[in-house]
Design a protein around this motif. Structure first.
Motif, mmCIF file in Angstrom:
data_model
loop_
_atom_site.group_PDB
_atom_site.id
_atom_site.type_symbol
_atom_site.label_atom_id
_atom_site.label_comp_id
_atom_site.label_asym_id
_atom_site.label_seq_id
_atom_site.Cartn_x
_atom_site.Cartn_y
_atom_site.Cartn_z
ATOM 1 N N GLU A 24 -2.366 1.304 5.498
ATOM 2 C CA GLU A 24 -2.733 -0.129 5.449
ATOM 3 C C GLU A 24 -4.002 -0.158 6.718
ATOM 4 N N PHE A 54 -1.656 -1.018 -7.979
ATOM 5 C CA PHE A 54 -2.377 -1.796 -6.431
ATOM 6 C C PHE A 54 -2.351 -3.506 -6.980
ATOM 7 N N CYS A 77 0.778 -0.955 -0.120
ATOM 8 C CA CYS A 77 -0.146 -0.295 -0.058
ATOM 9 C C CYS A 77 0.504 1.249 -0.057
ATOM 10 N N CYS A 82 -6.314 -0.823 2.080
ATOM 11 C CA CYS A 82 -5.211 -0.076 1.684
ATOM 12 C C CYS A 82 -6.218 1.982 0.931
#
Ligand SMILES: *[C@@H]1O[C@H](CO)[C@@H](O)[C@H](O)[C@H]1NC(C)=O
Ligand SMILES: *[C@@H]1O[C@H](CO)[C@@H](O)[C@H](O)[C@H]1NC(C)=O
Ligand SMILES: *[C@@H]1O[C@H](CO)[C@@H](O)[C@H](O)[C@H]1NC(C)=O
Ligand SMILES: *[C@@H]1O[C@H](CO)[C@@H](O)[C@H](O)[C@H]1NC(C)=O
Ligand SMILES: *[C@@H]1O[C@H](CO)[C@@H](O)[C@H](O)[C@H]1NC(C)=O
Ligand SMILES: *[C@@H]1O[C@H](CO)[C@@H](O)[C@H](O)[C@H]1NC(C)=O
Length: 505
Positions: A29, A161, A9, A52
């Motif tokens: 996170e 991500f 994250c 996240c």
């Protein structure tokens, strides 16, 4: 198949947003995170979120703005889809309150404040520059630019991500959120595969001033009906038209064909708080004009009115002073719009609006703001060519977004896009009888169970919805169906509280 993230994250980097400069990105996170219930926006808490949590701040060259975009990315079990969520009233987003339920369902999600903050009730903090002029940069961000930016930010961070683009991207919003979805369909037609636009606040420049009309009529009639009197008129319309659809359930299926005239009730004696009240011509005239909508001096309609049977307590609202005198109490959206954007004076008194000044305000609003916030462009051809699907729905007893304006928009799209069937290929409208604004307020009709899921099935399976199952939320859980416009749910016999007893015709 659920997917999980590919990078940490904290390793997300600033997204590239065409037309904007990203000022900062912060990502943290959060495990077992909760969003508390916050009525009326979030009715039950959302718990056990593992996300996240990303905050991106951006600005635009030449504009003194700072827009905050929040993106929540599920740490586990991402469903491969992205969902942008909308705002309400004068707020472009609600951050945690819409992000929570969305990530709970496995989506990566985004919400923006458009740089104007989160106060849904007033644009007072951003509408005017210090010199008293209108802050057009902020209005543009609120109206449409933030919709573009949030989608780019959300999609780009999702790709970073998980190492893959979202398979499908959606818009989900009601009221202002519905309008924002329509801004995407009209101005940024390739951002979303599916758009759910509930009770869209399109036609803003016109309908918001039209919301002031009942207050203006009350001032001109020098009569301020009580809530009890207003309810009498809604009930009288329902009594007269309920059974036109063959089912006695307190719901008018087709209010357009309900010919109840409030003037019929003049002279009738009703009981309010233990007192006998005679319905006067003035009171009936206020209700009649509210259902009719504003007219120009030649008697031509300027905009739509409310439907017969709709509740009247928002737009025809009054306040009772300690000494018992009642005065008008305008709804905040129109009151604030007129003060800040039309009069450009927070102290402007909307009670002083008469039939002449009403007309001036109506046309001023249209002339100055329709091209920015009207969001009523019927040309959806680019959205259609991109393959987008638009599911619009609204309650027929909505007292804030006049259903006539929504139907007018759909009819204008049909004329431009080659008729009803061609429009139905990518745009379907569902009108829910007896349902108030975004299924809140005074809703007595059946609420569509899951229009968002119907949209997902349409986008991903090609399963175009002809009807959406709906439920009356009064403990009986009676079932109905809501049909794709212009079809209407028609009773075909059997138990009136079973969906199978209705067909779309
Ligand atoms: C998660 O948070 C809730 C409160 O929201 C708490 O009751 C629960 O014990 C927490 N679970 C874990 C595994 O920490
Ligand atoms: C990001 O974090 C820094 C340091 O904690 C803070 O100064 C900044 O305001 C944050 N930015 C945003 C957009 O929250
Ligand atoms: C009642 O109001 C209507 C307008 O709604 C008006 O035309 C009519 O003259 C009024 N009738 C009486 C008796 O005042
Ligand atoms: C009507 O106005 C009163 C204040 O006079 C307010 O408490 C109430 O919430 C308003 N009703 C609606 C439906 O907006
Ligand atoms: C009642 O109070 C209001 C506001 O305080 C005032 O404007 C009005 O004149 C009063 N009416 C009477 C009948 O005293
Ligand atoms: C539109 O579609 C309906 C149902 O598929 C069909 O019955 C009708 O003939 C079509 N209308 C036109 C004008 O093509």
């Amino acid at each position: 198949m659920p997917m999980s993230h590919q990078i940490d994250c904290s390793h997300l980097s600033a997204p590239h947003v065409p037309g904007a400069t990203v000022l900062s990105i912060n990502a943290t996170e959060r495990w077992n995170y909760s969003v508390p219930a916050t009525p009326p926006f979030l009715l039950s808490p959302v718990q056990n979120l593992n996300i996240c949590d990303v905050t991106v701040s951006l600005t635009h060259a030449g504009a003194e703005n700072q827009v905050t975009v929040k993106v929540w990315l599920p740490l586990q079990d991402w469903n491969g889809r992205f969902q942008a969520t909308g705002g309400s009233g004068y707020a472009a987003g609600e951050f945690d309150l819409t992000l929570g339920p969305t990530v709970k369902n496995g989506y990566s999600a985004v919400s923006t404040d458009a740089g104007v903050g989160l106060n849904a009730l007033s644009p007072g903090s951003w509408a005017l520059n210090t010199d008293g002029s209108v802050n057009f940069d902020a209005l543009i961000d609120f109206s449409y630019r933030s919709v573009h930016d949030m989608a780019i930010v959300g999609k780009e961070l999702t790709r970073q991500f998980y190492g893959t683009k979202p398979k499908y991207s959606y818009w989900n919003g009601c009221s202002t959120g519905g309008r924002q979805g329509m801004a995407a369909a009209q101005r940024y037609p390739d951002l979303f595969d599916g758009i759910l636009a509930g009770a869209p606040a399109i036609n803003w420049a016109k309908y918001v001033v039209a919301e002031q009309w009942p207050q203006t009529v009350m001032q001109q009639e020098l009569t301020f009906p009580s809530t009890c009197e207003l309810k009498f008129f809604s009930d009288a319309a329902i009594k007269e038209c309920d059974e036109m659809d063959g089912v006695k359930d307190g719901i008018i299926t087709d209010p357009e064909n309900c010919l109840y005239d409030p003037l019929e009730s003049v002279g009738q004696v009703i009981e309010c708080e233990g007192q006998k009240i005679t319905i006067t011509n003035s009171t009936a005239t206020i209700v009649k004009k509210t259902l009719q909508g504003p007219l120009d001096p030649y008697g031509r309609p300027l905009w739509y009115g409310l439907n017969a049977g709709a509740p009247l307590d928002n737009l025809v609202n009054t306040t009772t002073e300690i000494n018992g005198t009642r005065t008008g109490n305008p709804f905040f959206v129109n009151d604030q719009w007129i003060k800040y954007f039309l009069a450009r004076d927070p102290d402007y008194n909307t009670e002083q609006i008469n039939y002449n000044t009403f007309l001036d305000l109506f046309w001023q609003s249209y002339t100055e703001y329709d091209s920015i916030i009207g969001t009523d462009d019927a040309d959806l051809s680019s959205f259609h060519h991109h393959g987008g699907k638009l599911l619009m729905w609204q309650g027929l007893s909505d007292q804030l977004i006049f259903p006539g304006g929504t139907i007018d928009y759909r009819n204008r799209v049909e004329r431009l896009m080659g008729g009803e069937n061609r429009t139905n290929d990518f745009f379907r409208l569902f009108l829910a009888p007896g349902v108030d604004h975004c299924a809140a307020g005074t809703t007595i009709g059946a609420i569509p169970n899951d229009p968002f899921e119907a949209l997902v099935d349409w986008v991903e399976q090609g399963d175009a919805p002809n009807m959406i199952p709906a439920t009356i939320n009064d403990g009986t859980q009676a079932e109905r169906i809501i049909c794709s416009y212009p079809q209407v749910a028609t009773y075909i016999g059997g138990n009136a509280d079973c969906a199978a007893s209705y067909t779309c015709a």
